[in-house]
Scaffold this active site. Structure first.
Site, short mmCIF file in Angstrom:
data_model
loop_
_atom_site.label_atom_id
_atom_site.label_comp_id
_atom_site.label_asym_id
_atom_site.label_seq_id
_atom_site.Cartn_x
_atom_site.Cartn_y
_atom_site.Cartn_z
N HIS A 15 0.95 -1.22 -0.08
CA HIS A 15 0.10 -0.03 -0.08
C HIS A 15 0.90 1.25 -0.04
O HIS A 15 1.51 1.70 0.99
CB HIS A 15 -0.91 -0.07 1.28
N MET A 16 1.07 1.93 -1.10
CA MET A 16 1.76 3.15 -1.16
C MET A 16 1.40 3.78 -2.54
O MET A 16 0.95 3.31 -3.36
CB MET A 16 3.19 2.77 -1.11
#
Length: 326
Positions: free
Chosen positions: A134-135
């Site tokens: 998640h980024m």
């Protein structure tokens, strides 16, 4: 003066990226905080994906644009990523690739040293691999990484918001969020009536676009600039951005374009083994109560920038499906 500092920052990034890398083992499910040495910088040709020309089959004897063996999936929250990763785990062994899952879940923004640290880690992974975290989008090649194929999946903005809102409170069949701070029983309609920040903050209504816009601070502010930057990155940097509402077709597209990783994944979705089936069946958010019609319209209005991006991605995905004959 600000231009000087921006220039100096770019020079610093290139200098740091020219240092020597460490040699490390391939580890699954690990953080990158310990990978602090820097790899040598190499210039790679920029890749740009266009669907203006007909897609070519991987079996027709040409080098296919999706044949690269280094894939980056900077997954968006509550857009089916856990289901996708569960299915990838089921096919990783038979397809003989490494699935690398970061256990950093709540840090979407990375400083420049952290980005370079991640580049180091990515560069020492032997292909074929698929890395997921998640980024927000990172231009890895600018920082010295080898060519990467970027993929992602998004979802109708309101549907994603509803799922996220109740997931934070109740979790799903696998996870129970007992540490939620706030009114756990508050519905979205009650949230709207109270004008609570969860339902009124502009940044709460602007969640998906930063994942494609990038790491710049301006990407996290609702604006037409961030929207257009996100669109440009989808056009130029992503091989596929699928749609959760058309999940099986998303997997079909990925299976067609990246068979190294996704071969057989649709069959697994349709006929999962008992463990995979159990995991998939427990991923739905609990106690989702959709807002009433008035609040639905109001929330969609507040998310109009997110919807413009969603429709752009959806139209592009439909064009790709048509060219692939899906």
């Amino acid at each position: 003066m600000s231009a000087f500092f921006r220039f100096s920052g770019r020079v610093l990034a290139l200098v740091l990226a020219c240092l020597v890398s460490i040699i490390g083992p391939v580890l699954i499910m690990m953080t990158h905080s310990s990978h602090t040495e820097i790899v040598s910088h190499t210039t790679f040709p920029k890749q740009k994906y266009s669907y203006d020309e007909p897609a070519r089959d991987p079996d027709d004897g040409v080098v296919y644009r999706g044949a690269q063996t280094r894939v980056m999936y900077n997954r968006v929250g509550k857009c089916g990523s856990r289901a996708t990763l569960t299915l990838l785990e089921a096919v990783a062994g038979r397809n003989n690739f490494t699935l690398v899952l970061s256990d950093i879940h709540n840090q979407r923004e990375l400083s420049l040293p952290e980005q370079i640290d991640l580049v180091n880690y990515i560069n020492q992974l032997p292909p074929p691999f698929l890395y997921s975290r998640h980024m927000f989008y990172i231009d890895f090649q600018r920082l010295g990484a080898g060519p990467l194929v970027h993929i992602n999946v998004i979802r109708d903005p309101l549907s994603r918001f509803i799922s996220s809102y109740y997931y934070r409170r109740f979790g799903d069949g696998r996870e129970h969020n007992s540490n939620f701070q706030g009114d756990k029983e508050q519905t979205i309609d009650e949230c709207m009536e109270r004008n609570h920040h969860e339902c009124s903050s502009p940044k709460r209504m602007f969640y998906v676009i930063p994942f494609f816009c990038g790491q710049e601070e301006a990407c996290r502010e609702p604006s037409s600039w961030a929207l257009e930057k996100a669109k440009a990155n989808v056009r130029d940097k992503y091989l596929v951005v699928g749609i959760l509402e058309e999940y099986e077709d998303t997997l079909r597209v990925l299976e067609k374009l990246l068979p190294i990783y996704f071969k057989g994944i649709v069959d697994i979705l349709r006929n999962p083994d008992p463990e995979t089936k159990m995991r998939l069946e427990t991923m739905s958010t609990k106690h989702k109560t959709p807002p009433n019609e008035h609040n639905t319209r109001l929330l969609r209005f507040r998310m109009q920038t997110e919807y413009e991006f969603y429709y752009f991605v959806r139209d592009r995905f439909h064009q790709l499906k048509h060219q692939l004959g899906i």
